[in-house]
Design an enzyme around this catalytic site. Structure first.
Site, short mmCIF file in Angstrom:
data_model
loop_
_atom_site.label_atom_id
_atom_site.label_comp_id
_atom_site.label_asym_id
_atom_site.label_seq_id
_atom_site.Cartn_x
_atom_site.Cartn_y
_atom_site.Cartn_z
N HIS A 19 0.68 -1.05 -0.16
CA HIS A 19 -0.08 -0.12 0.06
C HIS A 19 0.84 1.38 0.03
CE1 HIS A 19 -2.76 -2.73 2.15
NE2 HIS A 19 -3.55 -2.47 1.00
N LYS A 43 -16.51 -6.55 5.93
CA LYS A 43 -15.10 -7.46 5.95
C LYS A 43 -14.58 -7.82 7.04
CE LYS A 43 -12.69 -6.05 1.55
NZ LYS A 43 -11.57 -5.64 1.14
N ARG A 96 -1.80 -5.93 -8.15
CA ARG A 96 -0.72 -6.94 -7.93
C ARG A 96 -0.60 -8.08 -8.91
NH1 ARG A 96 -3.37 -7.92 -2.20
NH2 ARG A 96 -4.74 -8.70 -3.66
N SER A 134 -3.04 -7.56 2.79
CA SER A 134 -3.37 -7.74 4.21
C SER A 134 -3.80 -9.10 4.73
CB SER A 134 -4.22 -6.68 4.38
OG SER A 134 -3.95 -5.26 4.04
#
Length: 179
Positions: A19, A43, A96, A134
């Site tokens: 990030h 989430k 990514r 993450s």
């Protein structure tokens, strides 16, 4: 020329070196970057919104932002509404891998339909950060693995503290059940 304002949205639970790489690189193309920390309770984040905002602010403070002003703000609205509220004309998204592209492509298309005045700009993850997520950082940290290559020392400490608290809470819960 008008100021180029962009929003980099995410959950940042926790903020990773990947990030931070996208944030640093976004400063090369923007005059003002707003890192939007999504509340996104759906989430099930490990950290509260306030904790995530603080972690991002602390990591951003260590950057050299190329003259770009960086702010960190929580949001819980539609991303395009947040972008308009921030006077942003650019959404920054990191990619990514190819697997990210399909989802991000669909999201960019939907956002363009909602507000064609806001462009989505994709930044490819640097090769040393392409594999960081993450979710993986939390899993590795929870299982006692070394996460220091994936997050700042501040974030690593916060994760270690949180996992220790969770372990203590589980131990207390098990002891209560035995009584």
């Amino acid at each position: 020329m008008s100021e180029r304002i962009g929003v980099y949205p995410g959950t940042f639970d926790p903020v990773t070196n990947g990030h931070m790489d996208i944030i640093q690189r976004a400063t090369r193309v923007l005059d003002h970057l707003i890192v939007g920390v999504a509340r996104n309770a759906g989430k099930g984040p490990l950290f509260s919104t306030e904790e995530r905002v603080r972690m991002v602010e602390e990591d951003v403070a260590a950057l050299k932002p190329n003259g770009t002003r960086i702010e960190v703000k929580p949001f819980d609205s539609l991303l395009m509404r947040f972008a308009v509220d921030m006077n942003a004309s650019i959404i920054i998204r990191g990619l990514r891998a190819v697997s990210d592209f399909e989802y991000e492509f669909q999201m960019a298309g939907m956002n363009a339909r909602l507000n064609p005045k806001v462009e989505t700009v994709f930044l490819m993850a640097s090769d040393r950060h392409q594999f960081i997520s993450s979710r993986f950082v939390k899993e590795i940290g929870r299982l006692g693995g070394d996460i220091t290559h994936f997050v700042s020392p501040r974030v690593a400490d916060r994760l270690a503290t949180r996992f220790a608290q969770d372990e203590d809470d589980q131990t207390k819960h098990v002891q209560t059940l035995k009584v």
